[in-house]
Design an enzyme around this catalytic site. Structure first.
Site, PDB file in Angstrom:
ATOM      1  N   GLU A  75       0.824  -1.214   0.000  1.00  8.83           N
ATOM      2  CA  GLU A  75       0.000   0.000   0.000  1.00  8.83           C
ATOM      3  C   GLU A  75       0.858   1.263   0.000  1.00  8.83           C
ATOM      4  O   GLU A  75       0.354   2.359   0.267  1.00  8.83           O
ATOM      5  CB  GLU A  75      -0.955  -0.016   1.208  1.00  8.83           C
ATOM      6  CG  GLU A  75      -1.936  -1.184   1.149  1.00  8.83           C
ATOM      7  CD  GLU A  75      -3.017  -1.110   2.216  1.00  8.83           C
ATOM      8  OE1 GLU A  75      -2.993  -0.204   3.072  1.00  8.83           O
ATOM      9  OE2 GLU A  75      -3.905  -1.979   2.184  1.00  8.83           O
ATOM     10  N   GLU A 128      -7.154  -1.348  14.883  1.00  2.00           N
ATOM     11  CA  GLU A 128      -8.029  -2.202  14.070  1.00  2.00           C
ATOM     12  C   GLU A 128      -7.646  -3.669  14.244  1.00  2.00           C
ATOM     13  O   GLU A 128      -6.455  -3.987  14.315  1.00  2.00           O
ATOM     14  CB  GLU A 128      -7.857  -1.772  12.606  1.00  2.00           C
ATOM     15  CG  GLU A 128      -8.725  -2.520  11.594  1.00  2.00           C
ATOM     16  CD  GLU A 128      -8.522  -1.941  10.184  1.00  2.00           C
ATOM     17  OE1 GLU A 128      -8.320  -0.710  10.064  1.00  2.00           O
ATOM     18  OE2 GLU A 128      -8.563  -2.721   9.219  1.00  2.00           O
ATOM     19  N   ASP A 156     -12.469  -5.157  11.271  1.00  7.13           N
ATOM     20  CA  ASP A 156     -12.346  -5.342   9.813  1.00  7.13           C
ATOM     21  C   ASP A 156     -12.673  -6.801   9.506  1.00  7.13           C
ATOM     22  O   ASP A 156     -13.806  -7.138   9.152  1.00  7.13           O
ATOM     23  CB  ASP A 156     -10.936  -4.928   9.371  1.00  7.13           C
ATOM     24  CG  ASP A 156     -10.627  -5.266   7.921  1.00  7.13           C
ATOM     25  OD1 ASP A 156     -11.543  -5.632   7.178  1.00  7.13           O
ATOM     26  OD2 ASP A 156      -9.447  -5.165   7.513  1.00  7.13           O
ATOM     27  N   LYS A 184     -15.551  -1.760   3.723  1.00  8.38           N
ATOM     28  CA  LYS A 184     -14.926  -2.073   2.443  1.00  8.38           C
ATOM     29  C   LYS A 184     -16.017  -2.673   1.584  1.00  8.38           C
ATOM     30  O   LYS A 184     -16.402  -3.837   1.788  1.00  8.38           O
ATOM     31  CB  LYS A 184     -13.825  -3.121   2.643  1.00  8.38           C
ATOM     32  CG  LYS A 184     -12.602  -2.652   3.438  1.00  8.38           C
ATOM     33  CD  LYS A 184     -11.768  -3.885   3.806  1.00  8.38           C
ATOM     34  CE  LYS A 184     -10.357  -3.562   4.197  1.00  8.38           C
ATOM     35  NZ  LYS A 184      -9.654  -4.759   4.764  1.00  8.38           N
TER      36      LYS A 184
HETATM   37  P1  PGA Z   1      -6.541  -6.158   2.650  1.00  2.00           P
HETATM   38  O1  PGA Z   1      -6.172  -5.455   4.016  1.00  2.00           O
HETATM   39  O2  PGA Z   1      -7.124  -5.180   1.712  1.00  2.00           O
HETATM   40  O3  PGA Z   1      -5.239  -6.729   2.196  1.00  2.00           O
HETATM   41  O4  PGA Z   1      -7.495  -7.266   3.002  1.00  2.00           O
HETATM   42  C1  PGA Z   1      -6.412  -4.128   4.336  1.00  2.00           C
HETATM   43  C2  PGA Z   1      -6.813  -4.048   5.802  1.00  2.00           C
HETATM   44  O5  PGA Z   1      -6.670  -5.030   6.532  1.00  2.00           O
HETATM   45  O6  PGA Z   1      -7.347  -3.028   6.233  1.00  2.00           O
HETATM   46 ZN    ZN Z   2      -7.640  -4.311   8.379  1.00  2.00          ZN
END
Ligand code: PGA
Ligand code: ZN
Length: 433
Positions: free
Chosen positions: A206, A286, A313, A338
């Site tokens: 990221e 988190e 999450d 998400k």
């Molecule tokens: P991921 O992780 O998009 O690789 O699942 C991002 C997060 O855990 O916030």
């Molecule tokens: Zn996460």
């Protein structure tokens, strides 16, 4: 025929920030509006997430998405043709009914979320409005606070350190733009420190610096150092936010911290994190414990939920029903949103509403596998979610989103306020209107 009738839905395979195939959907309406959206993909994936449809076999390591693309061009296009793009909930319900599985395995969450978001974009375009404004309607606008990764770790950095995201937030910034200005200085300072100490080894998935550290707390100490070197006081202008992503190193009922060479039970893991909360200005944490350690999450929330934001999450996977259950435990006090974890825009919105009803915080979040798609930024502003997490301050799939938020803040001008970080209580105030 109204101008908002869906006349075509087209799927195509495009590529994400890890060079893996993903699904783009493009929706055309009768009035001529045509908009597209791309599905992102995770690496530290919760077991309760809606699943992407991948082709398997040897091509691209089994990750190809031609079946999902075929579903967009076939079953999905055939079913949505003639439908009004303004009826987002009903369109999403139709996708869910067409899929008929609890985890979106048949159509593929990748096919579904790309389509769902493209329909939403097309409806906004037909109304000649930016997406955030279409979603906001008459409600007042607030810009979210950015949560920005400085060091990457966990599944995004070959497990070089156990903790996944070492992030900063700028609660005292007066605008989204100023929060990014401050973050840019910290990111630069962190890079310089890594170079000077011979630890600069590029960036993780990221965009955060590759975490060449000897322990998890060494990464925290380096983050404190970067904040100070950039001229800020940790805990004042800048605070720390962590994504522990603890499910990734929880096996057989224990937390296995490879870097620190320790195996911890749930209480010891909690105790270690609470010690960090005492020693570092951490305002948000988190997935501090694993998705399958609900009892541990409940104990942790009861112990420190009054003083730190605890974000679910993997534990909540953007699922409104899970948010309601967790609020009753109580486990966590904020939800990570998400949209591709659940598969449709309407279900993601339901998770936000469940958080609001529980007086929880919410964070709209990108995935580690991303693209130039900036839909989530519009969802955050349009749904009045006051926190936005899209990774670090490098790589264009991340910067595209920060830059889109800058454009939105500019367009809103004096009609918006900057949320700052008024942990979850601030969210409650904003949600009450
Ligand atoms: P991921 O992780 O998009 O690789 O699942 C991002 C997060 O855990 O916030
Ligand atoms: Zn996460």
């Amino acid at each position: 025929m109204t101008a908002t009738e869906i006349v075509a839905v087209r799927g195509r395979r495009v590529w994400d920030s890890r060079g893996r195939p993903t699904v783009e959907a493009e929706v055309t309406l009768s009035g001529g509006a045509r908009r597209r959206a791309i599905a992102p993909a995770g690496a530290s994936v919760g077991s309760g997430e809606a699943v992407d449809l991948r082709d398997g076999g040897s091509r691209f390591g089994g990750a190809d998405v031609m079946k999902a693309v075929g579903n967009v061009n076939g079953a999905i296009a055939n079913t949505l043709r003639g439908r009004d793009a303004r009826d987002q909930k009903s369109i999403d319900d139709t996708l869910i009914a067409l899929d008929r599985t609890p985890d979106k395995a048949r159509l593929g969450a990748n096919a579904m979320i790309a389509t769902s978001m493209a329909v939403l974009h097309a409806a906004a375009a037909a109304a000649d409005m930016p997406l955030y404004a279409y979603l906001l309607g008459d409600r007042p606008a607030a810009m979210p606070i950015p949560e920005v990764q400085i060091f990457g770790g966990g599944a995004h950095a070959g497990r070089r350190v156990d903790i996944q995201d070492f992030m900063v937030v700028a609660p005292k910034a007066r605008s989204f733009a100023e929060a990014l200005d401050w973050t840019a200085e910290i990111y630069r300072a962190a890079g310089a420190m890594m170079r000077e100490t011979g630890r600069l080894q590029g960036v993780a998935d990221e965009g955060g610096f590759w975490p060449a550290f000897d322990s998890n707390t060494a990464a925290l100490d380096a983050l404190m150092g970067a904040i100070e070197r950039a001229g800020f006081t940790p805990g004042d202008e800048i605070s720390i936010s962590l994504d522990v992503a603890a499910s990734d190193f929880y096996r057989d009922g224990a937390y296995r911290l490879a870097l620190d060479g320790r195996v911890l039970d749930s209480d010891a893991m909690s105790a270690m994190l609470i010690d960090w909360l005492d020693r570092y200005p951490i305002v948000s944490i988190e997935d501090p414990l694993a998705e399958h350690d609900a009892a541990g999450l409940t104990r942790f929330t009861k112990a420190v939920g009054h003083r730190v934001q605890i974000v679910g999450d993997d534990f909540l996977v953007t699922d409104a029903a899970r948010v309601r259950r967790a609020a009753a435990m109580p486990a966590c006090n904020a939800v990570l949103v998400k949209p591709n974890q659940v598969g449709t825009v309407s279900e993601a919105k339901a998770a936000v509403e469940a958080a609001r009803a529980a007086r929880w915080g919410a964070i709209v979040s990108a995935r580690s596998g991303e693209t130039e798609d900036v839909t989530i930024v519009h969802l955050a502003v349009g749904w009045s979610v006051l926190q936005l997490k899209v990774g670090s301050f490098a790589r264009s799939e991340r910067m595209a989103k920060w830059n889109e938020a800058l454009r939105i803040e500019e367009a809103l001008g004096s009609r918006t306020r900057f949320a700052g970080f008024e942990p979850w209580r601030g969210q409650v105030l904003a949600f009450r209107k």
